[in-house]
Scaffold this active site. Structure first.
Site, mmCIF file in Angstrom:
data_model
loop_
_atom_site.group_PDB
_atom_site.id
_atom_site.type_symbol
_atom_site.label_atom_id
_atom_site.label_comp_id
_atom_site.label_asym_id
_atom_site.label_seq_id
_atom_site.Cartn_x
_atom_site.Cartn_y
_atom_site.Cartn_z
ATOM 1 N N CYS A 95 -7.821 -71.248 -18.249
ATOM 2 C CA CYS A 95 -8.862 -70.228 -18.385
ATOM 3 C C CYS A 95 -8.462 -69.312 -19.537
ATOM 4 C CB CYS A 95 -8.994 -69.431 -17.087
ATOM 5 S SG CYS A 95 -10.275 -68.154 -17.106
ATOM 6 N N TYR A 99 -14.381 -60.527 -13.520
ATOM 7 C CA TYR A 99 -15.057 -61.116 -12.358
ATOM 8 C C TYR A 99 -14.856 -60.304 -11.086
ATOM 9 C CZ TYR A 99 -15.753 -65.032 -15.466
ATOM 10 O OH TYR A 99 -16.131 -65.790 -16.532
#
Length: 420
Positions: free
Chosen positions: A164, A241
């Protein structure tokens, strides 16, 4: 070395190519195979990649294939960056949950589950092809939801690591704020994919996070669309997030008043593809920076170079827990700094995780196990169980309704649901 990119027709691909060209000494490549079922996009991206490499004087050739069998054979590494259903499916992921009062996001909550249901079976099929035709290749998964997809690959016995760009993005942001070279900065990064906190920022080995928060909390918070007081209260920097958890109701109201991110990205992709088709364009367009995936190429190059070169350096990746976080199952997939060499990734020891984070990590990890079971085994009941276990849903009524509607909306992508 040959490197295959499954999902090579993605508008992200020039970001990768740019990294391969700039970092050629770190990762020498002789062939870059772009694999994608969309022949039009594949042709546009292959032409763009070829021009970019030629401009940089890179010797690698670009090849194309519409089937994994044709593209991965003999590869030393395979990068996965595919999106099943394209932006149209993503738009459903982001809008349908809102109708049930839940956050609409493509990797988190109900939308993330829908994406996992579509993605895991296809990724496992591709991985079996890699095992057969490139048995020594490492699979690097950038396809979301990365934690769930990586666990699926590892559970099936594949040589896989999840990647990521959140951690490398934070490293670069902190380095810029401190006015130092990125390689002098490392992170106390802990959690699951898209559920992480920076509990420390090390400059030449010394934790400077308290000073960073004192001087830059408002600036960092604005970049994350969170209030500065929250970062100061946490004493850490959460990933973007976490706003879906910490500010759930406010985010739902915000999402109901604006177009979905999928709609925005679809417009960007249309413009980018037109640029890629211009034979005079041989550098990645500035618009690509707004598409997302910043620093993905640097992270991908560093990871593959360490895997094939047995470098033994430390990178933030998605790998087996193996006791690193004792409150999770050993076979859970976590996102932490790990030592990367030819054997794979070995997480480094982590300081005890505070209850404020530990509970949420354990909660979401349990959901991810149920989500993977639903993706592999199928069945609306398993989908409902995963939704009921997710902290962003967690109520019987919404879980039941979302399960039914998500299955209906994704039926054409779910072999177990097609005949119903």
């Amino acid at each position: 070395m040959k490197l295959a990119v499954v999902g090579g027709g993605s508008t992200y691909t020039p970001e990768l190519i740019d990294g391969f060209a700039r970092l050629r000494d770190e990762l020498p490549l002789s062939e870059i195979a772009l694999v994608d079922p969309d022949e039009r996009r594949l042709g546009l991206l292959a032409g763009m990649a070829t021009r970019m490499l030629a401009r940089a004087g890179h010797p690698a050739r670009v090849t194309t294939a519409t089937r994994a069998e044709e593209g991965v054979e003999g590869a030393g590494a395979v990068l996965l960056q595919l999106r099943v259903g394209g932006q149209a499916a993503r738009d459903v992921d982001e809008t349908l949950p809102l109708e049930c009062g839940c956050v609409g996001q493509e990797t988190t909550g109900a939308g993330g589950l829908a994406k996992a249901l579509r993605t895991v079976p296809l990724v496992l099929d591709i991985a079996e092809t890699v095992r057969r035709l490139a048995p020594d290749a490492w699979i690097v998964d950038f396809t979301n939801p990365v934690g769930i997809v990586t666990k699926a690959l590892l559970d099936a016995g594949h040589r896989a690591i999840g990647l990521c760009n959140v951690a490398i993005g934070f490293q670069r942001r902190f380095a810029a704020a401190l006015g130092v070279a990125p390689e002098r900065v490392s992170l106390g990064h802990v959690g699951l994919n898209h559920l992480t906190w920076e509990r420390a920022v090390y400059l030449d080995g010394e934790d400077v996070l308290p000073g960073v928060l004192a001087d830059h909390a408002e600036e960092i918070a604005a970049d994350l669309s969170m209030p500065g007081w929250l970062l100061r209260r946490l004493g850490s920097v959460p990933s973007y997030y976490l706003r879906y958890f910490y500010l759930h109701d406010a985010v739902v109201e915000e999402q109901r008043t604006k177009p979905s991110r999928a709609a925005e990205v679809a417009a960007m992709e249309s413009a980018l593809l037109e640029m890629y088709g211009d034979p005079s364009v041989d550098t990645k367009p500035e618009l690509l920076e707004k598409r997302g995936g910043a620093f993905y190429s640097e992270a991908a190059v560093a990871l593959v170079a360490s895997l094939v070169g047995d470098r033994g350096d430390v990178q933030v990746v998605n790998a087996r827990n193996g006791g690193t976080l004792p409150f999770l199952d050993d076979d859970a997939v976590i996102e932490v700094p790990a030592r990367v060499d030819a054997r794979g990734a070995t997480p480094l020891p982590v300081d005890p995780v505070e209850p404020l984070y530990r509970g949420l990590i354990a909660h979401v990890s349990a959901y991810e196990s149920l989500a993977l079971d639903a993706a592999i085994q199928g069945g609306e009941e398993r989908v409902r169980d995963a939704l009921l276990a997710h902290p962003l849903i967690g109520q019987a009524g919404p879980a039941d309704e979302l399960a039914r509607r998500l299955v209906d909306a994704n039926r054409s992508f779910l072999p177990w649901a097609v005949s119903r």
